[in-house]
Design an enzyme around this catalytic site. Structure first.
Site, PDB file in Angstrom:
ATOM      1  N   GLY A  32       0.803  -1.237   0.000  1.00  0.00           N
ATOM      2  CA  GLY A  32       0.000   0.000   0.000  1.00  0.00           C
ATOM      3  C   GLY A  32       0.825   1.271   0.000  1.00  0.00           C
ATOM      4  O   GLY A  32       1.868   1.357  -0.661  1.00  0.00           O
ATOM      5  N   ASP A  34       2.578   2.510   2.332  1.00  0.00           N
ATOM      6  CA  ASP A  34       3.887   2.243   2.978  1.00  0.00           C
ATOM      7  C   ASP A  34       4.889   1.795   1.913  1.00  0.00           C
ATOM      8  O   ASP A  34       6.006   2.320   1.821  1.00  0.00           O
ATOM      9  CB  ASP A  34       3.675   1.132   4.018  1.00  0.00           C
ATOM     10  N   GLY A 119      -7.208   0.653   4.132  1.00  0.00           N
ATOM     11  CA  GLY A 119      -6.813  -0.287   3.068  1.00  0.00           C
ATOM     12  C   GLY A 119      -6.672  -1.683   3.661  1.00  0.00           C
ATOM     13  O   GLY A 119      -7.650  -2.291   4.111  1.00  0.00           O
ATOM     14  N   VAL A 120      -5.466  -2.137   3.734  1.00  0.00           N
ATOM     15  CA  VAL A 120      -5.160  -3.482   4.277  1.00  0.00           C
ATOM     16  C   VAL A 120      -5.773  -3.684   5.666  1.00  0.00           C
ATOM     17  O   VAL A 120      -6.208  -4.751   6.043  1.00  0.00           O
ATOM     18  CB  VAL A 120      -3.620  -3.673   4.337  1.00  0.00           C
TER      19      VAL A 120
HETATM   20  N1  APR Z   1      -1.029   7.528  -2.162  1.00  0.00           N
HETATM   21  C1  APR Z   1      -2.125   7.795  -1.409  1.00  0.00           C
HETATM   22  N2  APR Z   1      -2.907   6.831  -0.865  1.00  0.00           N
HETATM   23  C2  APR Z   1      -2.565   5.551  -1.122  1.00  0.00           C
HETATM   24  C3  APR Z   1      -1.444   5.184  -1.893  1.00  0.00           C
HETATM   25  C4  APR Z   1      -0.662   6.245  -2.426  1.00  0.00           C
HETATM   26  N3  APR Z   1       0.431   6.016  -3.169  1.00  0.00           N
HETATM   27  N4  APR Z   1      -1.380   3.816  -1.949  1.00  0.00           N
HETATM   28  C5  APR Z   1      -2.433   3.360  -1.242  1.00  0.00           C
HETATM   29  N5  APR Z   1      -3.155   4.386  -0.756  1.00  0.00           N
HETATM   30  C6  APR Z   1      -4.373   4.371   0.044  1.00  0.00           C
HETATM   31  C7  APR Z   1      -5.199   3.107  -0.002  1.00  0.00           C
HETATM   32  O1  APR Z   1      -5.984   3.073  -1.195  1.00  0.00           O
HETATM   33  C8  APR Z   1      -6.041   3.315   1.243  1.00  0.00           C
HETATM   34  O2  APR Z   1      -7.100   4.203   0.954  1.00  0.00           O
HETATM   35  O3  APR Z   1      -3.997   4.497   1.395  1.00  0.00           O
HETATM   36  C9  APR Z   1      -5.073   4.034   2.201  1.00  0.00           C
HETATM   37  C10 APR Z   1      -4.488   3.137   3.284  1.00  0.00           C
HETATM   38  O4  APR Z   1      -4.248   1.848   2.732  1.00  0.00           O
HETATM   39  P1  APR Z   1      -2.939   0.975   3.115  1.00  0.00           P
HETATM   40  O5  APR Z   1      -1.770   1.563   2.430  1.00  0.00           O
HETATM   41  O6  APR Z   1      -3.290  -0.442   2.878  1.00  0.00           O
HETATM   42  O7  APR Z   1      -2.728   1.232   4.667  1.00  0.00           O
HETATM   43  P2  APR Z   1      -3.497   0.628   5.934  1.00  0.00           P
HETATM   44  O8  APR Z   1      -4.890   0.242   5.631  1.00  0.00           O
HETATM   45  O9  APR Z   1      -3.242   1.639   7.027  1.00  0.00           O
HETATM   46  O10 APR Z   1      -2.694  -0.712   6.243  1.00  0.00           O
HETATM   47  C11 APR Z   1      -1.366  -0.591   6.690  1.00  0.00           C
HETATM   48  O11 APR Z   1      -0.573  -2.100   5.025  1.00  0.00           O
HETATM   49  O12 APR Z   1       0.980  -1.490   3.508  1.00  0.00           O
HETATM   50  C12 APR Z   1       0.800  -2.149   4.684  1.00  0.00           C
HETATM   51  O13 APR Z   1       2.886  -1.884   5.832  1.00  0.00           O
HETATM   52  C13 APR Z   1       1.537  -1.469   5.805  1.00  0.00           C
HETATM   53  O14 APR Z   1       1.105  -3.253   7.314  1.00  0.00           O
HETATM   54  C14 APR Z   1       0.741  -1.934   6.974  1.00  0.00           C
HETATM   55  C15 APR Z   1      -0.691  -1.919   6.436  1.00  0.00           C
END
Ligand code: APR
Length: 175
Positions: A32, A34, A119-120
């Site tokens: 995501g 991160d 997201g995740v």
């Molecule tokens: N820019 C902006 N928003 C983004 C981007 C980006 N490049 N990529 C993803 N998103 C959005 C997703 O669509 C979602 O709406 O960020 C939001 C959060 O999604 P995730 O990145 O999956 O984060 P989260 O739900 O907080 O889960 C965190 O996921 O990536 C792993 O290491 C991270 O274990 C942690 C978990």
């Protein structure tokens, strides 16, 4: 309130002083947002993160931005959604409050957030948006140093949730 805005985009392209990373408690990268931030920032970001010893959910830690346009990355692990009865709302609110506090302590004037935990981590986006908007707008009402807070949504559905939450907040605040 005019210092808060909501756009659709990719947070790695943000030109703000700081961007916030929806991290995990290891701070060692992931998927995501991160994954996207670490990919663009480069290896040095991971090296600095390794020195931080992780981060508790709802708390925040700051690093340099390295190859990102942003000077800083504020890493905050959000709550994993487990149905809403395990303190998820408060943890999510703390992610925003602690990130903004850390930004202020480091002289950050402009900051961009992703939609943390939706997201995740499966936090319902409408519920998350209400919590995020309230935390950000409440902070801005008590602080004049921050010049701009941007919520950068990766898709239209997420953006709509935040726009709706912001409209609702302004209606209530106007009462
Ligand atoms: N820019 C902006 N928003 C983004 C981007 C980006 N490049 N990529 C993803 N998103 C959005 C997703 O669509 C979602 O709406 O960020 C939001 C959060 O999604 P995730 O990145 O999956 O984060 P989260 O739900 O907080 O889960 C965190 O996921 O990536 C792993 O290491 C991270 O274990 C942690 C978990």
């Amino acid at each position: 309130m005019q210092r808060f805005s909501i756009i659709k985009g990719n947070i790695v392209k943000a030109k703000t002083d700081a961007i916030v990373n929806a991290a995990n408690t290891s701070l060692l990268g992931g998927g995501g947002v991160d994954g996207a931030i670490h990919r663009v920032a480069g290896e040095e970001l991971l090296e600095e993160c390794k020195s931080l010893g992780g981060c508790k959910r709802g708390e925040a830690k700051i690093t340099k931005g390295y190859n990102l346009k942003a000077n800083y990355v504020i890493h905050t692990p959000g709550p994993i959604w487990r149905g809403g009865k395990f303190g998820e709302d408060e943890l999510l609110e703390n992610c925003y409050k602690n990130s903004l506090r850390l930004a202020k302590e480091n002289g950050v004037k402009t900051i961009a957030f992703p939609s943390i935990s939706t997201g995740v981590y499966c936090f319902p986006v409408d519920r998350a948006a209400k919590i995020a908007v309230k935390a950000i707008c409440s902070f801005l009402q008590t602080d004049s140093a921050l010049e701009q807070v941007i919520m950068i949504c990766f898709d239209e559905e997420t953006k709509e949730a935040y726009v709706n939450a912001f409209e609702e907040y302004k209606r209530k605040d106007a009462m």
